[in-house]
Enzyme design. Structure first.
Site, PDB file in Angstrom:
ATOM      1  N   SER A 230       0.772  -0.836   0.011  1.00 36.57           N
ATOM      2  CA  SER A 230      -0.245   0.085  -0.276  1.00 36.57           C
ATOM      3  C   SER A 230       1.163   1.586   0.002  1.00 36.57           C
ATOM      4  CB  SER A 230      -0.898   0.066   1.022  1.00 36.57           C
ATOM      5  OG  SER A 230      -1.676   0.907   1.048  1.00 36.57           O
ATOM      6  N   ASP A 451      -8.486  -4.566  -6.276  1.00 37.35           N
ATOM      7  CA  ASP A 451      -8.281  -3.531  -4.699  1.00 37.35           C
ATOM      8  C   ASP A 451      -9.022  -2.607  -5.048  1.00 37.35           C
ATOM      9  OD1 ASP A 451      -7.012  -2.717  -2.832  1.00 37.35           O
ATOM     10  OD2 ASP A 451      -5.169  -3.523  -3.607  1.00 37.35           O
ATOM     11  N   HIS A 479      -7.372  -5.570  -0.725  1.00 37.29           N
ATOM     12  CA  HIS A 479      -7.124  -4.893  -0.347  1.00 37.29           C
ATOM     13  C   HIS A 479      -5.031  -5.413  -0.172  1.00 37.29           C
ATOM     14  CE1 HIS A 479      -3.819  -1.220  -0.903  1.00 37.29           C
ATOM     15  NE2 HIS A 479      -4.090  -1.045   0.944  1.00 37.29           N
TER      16      HIS A 479
END
Length: 512
Positions: A230, A451, A479
């Site tokens: 991320s 995602d 995610h």
């Protein structure tokens, strides 16, 4: 994504990791010992004094009674201001899980789990088992980045203040709600300046990348081997831009496109969460769904719950479940399809007048602990985000962003998108928004089609910007791909990290 009072839609932590435990309350280093470097000086190779970890936080928010002997913690002094390296320093909190063998040790594999604002110390302590196939030959290393938890973590008021901010409603969308949001943002930034003003100008990603190179040296590694998730993909991209010749094996999972504007990020992520929400509803009604017999009915019932909570919050003990907290709970559970059953149950309970499960989901996302204190997740996030951009949107720009987001999703759109950076008490720079790793070793980017927080289109864009990267596409939901349960993704990544096999161009993996 973070609480709407902060940015409406922004990148958040991996729910799969957050469920394992969040960050600690104390900003102190994880363990005592030599910091590995004199103030302003470069660390010496292998100079970190590793010791016992004494303040790891468990999923229930409590510290363990006895330290885990498999974990080692330390601290590393780095310059507060790299423009004045001989001046004031701050201590980075570190954690290590030594390689277990068999096989030749490959070195240290450094992790950043996202946010920005995730505690690498606590997350690694709780999630190390998920990386055991890498731990045989790698020392797994992580850290609390500057401005996070033990590493001079950014604080903005006390637990009661944070309760006020995180519980704010985003509905109805009208001038009164916007005015309340603006007042809250002003109060929040004043508290941040009061409690953490010393570090606010220095918590950005560019400085964090320089910290990682100091960490590499102190670990005794010629190259930085790195696994970023991320926000950690942006940190990795910035590192590769500043230190291309120092890049070893680097994996960037759930990638950000660092070049996007606040408006673009809000619109794309709102669409991503709305898509995930629709996928959740479709999955729910395949069998008996507690929310309704079909997608339209389930969506109406969720909307009614939010409207009811706007008019009258649900009592949960001494606390209130507001519409704002319930919306946060929904977003939190959409990060992984593994938490969809929990979301169905929590929403159904909310419709029946029981808000306990929704409040639990919201608290896991905002970093609120059972004792009413908070991790720095909600405060580190805007501190780093706003320093990483020179954008300071005015009222007209904010309104335009809000209108675009609301057209996409009444649930995830709302007032306040980007508004906090507009009043942030520290200046911002666009340096972290430009990446180019020309001259680095091959980098692997892994992007998921489903995602919600870092939508798939950001994967090809980051890959192109880096110029030395190869994209791997994951066809599934959630995610982050490596922790999705996909053996294909884990096989591709492990083969690259353990054996140096770079995936072929166009590589893809089916949904788990």
């Amino acid at each position: 994504m973070r609480s709407v009072f902060l940015t409406a839609t922004a990148v958040g932590l991996l729910t799969s990791l957050a469920a394992c435990g969040t960050t600690a309350d104390t900003p102190k280093p994880a363990a005592t010992g030599s910091p590995g470097t004199a103030t302003g000086g470069m660390p010496q190779a292998g100079s970190i004094a590793w010791g016992a970890c004494t303040d790891i936080v468990q999923p229930d928010g409590e510290a363990p009674a006895t330290p885990n002997s498999a974990l080692q913690c330390a601290k590393l002094a780095v310059p507060l201001d790299y423009a004045a390296p001989e001046g004031e320093s701050l201590d980075l909190a570190l954690i290590r899980v030594p390689a277990t063998g068999p096989g030749k040790r490959l070195g240290s594999l450094v992790f950043n789990f996202g946010g920005p604002g995730a505690s690498g110390v606590d997350t690694m302590a709780q999630a190390a088992k998920a990386f055991e196939s890498l731990n045989t030959r790698w020392d797994l290393v992580s850290f609390d980045p500057r401005g996070v938890e033990r590493s001079a973590g950014v604080r903005c008021g006390n637990g009661a203040d944070m309760d006020t901010f995180t519980s704010m409603n985003t509905q109805p969308v009208n001038p009164e709600t916007r005015a309340k949001m603006a007042a809250a943002n002003k109060q929040f930034t004043e508290l941040c300046a009061r409690d953490s003003g010393r570090v606010l100008p220095y918590v950005g990603t560019v400085n964090a990348a320089q910290d990682m190179d100091r960490l590499r040296t102190a670990l005794g590694d010629a190259k930085l081997n790195y696994f970023g998730m991320s926000y950690g993909t942006q940190l990795g991209g910035v590192y590769a831009t500043k230190f291309p010749k120092n890049v070893g094996r680097m994996v960037l999972d759930a990638p950000l496109d660092p070049s996007v504007t606040l408006e673009q990020r809000t619109v794309v992520q709102t669409a991503g969460f709305q898509k995930a929400y629709q996928s959740f509803l479709k999955d729910c009604v395949k069998q008996v769904c507690e929310l309704g017999p079909d997608v339209a009915a389930a969506d109406r019932n969720v909307g009614k719950l939010m409207n009811d909570l706007t008019a009258k919050p649900l009592k949960v003990g001494q606390r209130d479940l507001t519409q704002g907290l319930a919306s946060t709970a929904v977003a939190a559970a959409l990060y992984s399809d593994l938490t969809w059953p929990l979301l169905e149950t929590a929403l159904a309970q909310g419709m029946a007048g029981n808000g306990e499960s929704l409040l639990y989901l919201a608290d896991s996302y905002t970093g609120r602990k059972p004792n009413g204190t908070y991790t720095t997740a909600m405060t580190s996030f805007p501190a780093i985000t706003c320093v990483d951009t020179a954008e300071r949107p005015d009222a007209a720009e904010l309104l335009r962003t809000e209108e675009k987001a609301l057209k996409i999703s009444p649930l995830f759109g709302g007032p306040g998108a980007g508004s906090l950076c507009g009043v942030w008490p520290a200046p911002g720079s666009d340096e972290a928004r430009h990446v180019d790793a020309t001259g680095s070793a091959p980098i692997v980017v892994v992007a998921g089609k489903g995602d919600p927080a870092t939508p798939y289109q950001w994967g090809p864009k980051l890959t192109a910007q880096l110029k030395t990267a190869t994209l791997v596409t994951y066809e599934g939901e959630g995610h982050g791909a490596y922790l999705s349960g996909s053996r294909c993704v884990q096989g591709v990544v492990n083969s690259y990290l353990n054996d140096g096999r770079v995936p072929q161009k166009g590589a893809s993996c089916p949904a788990a």
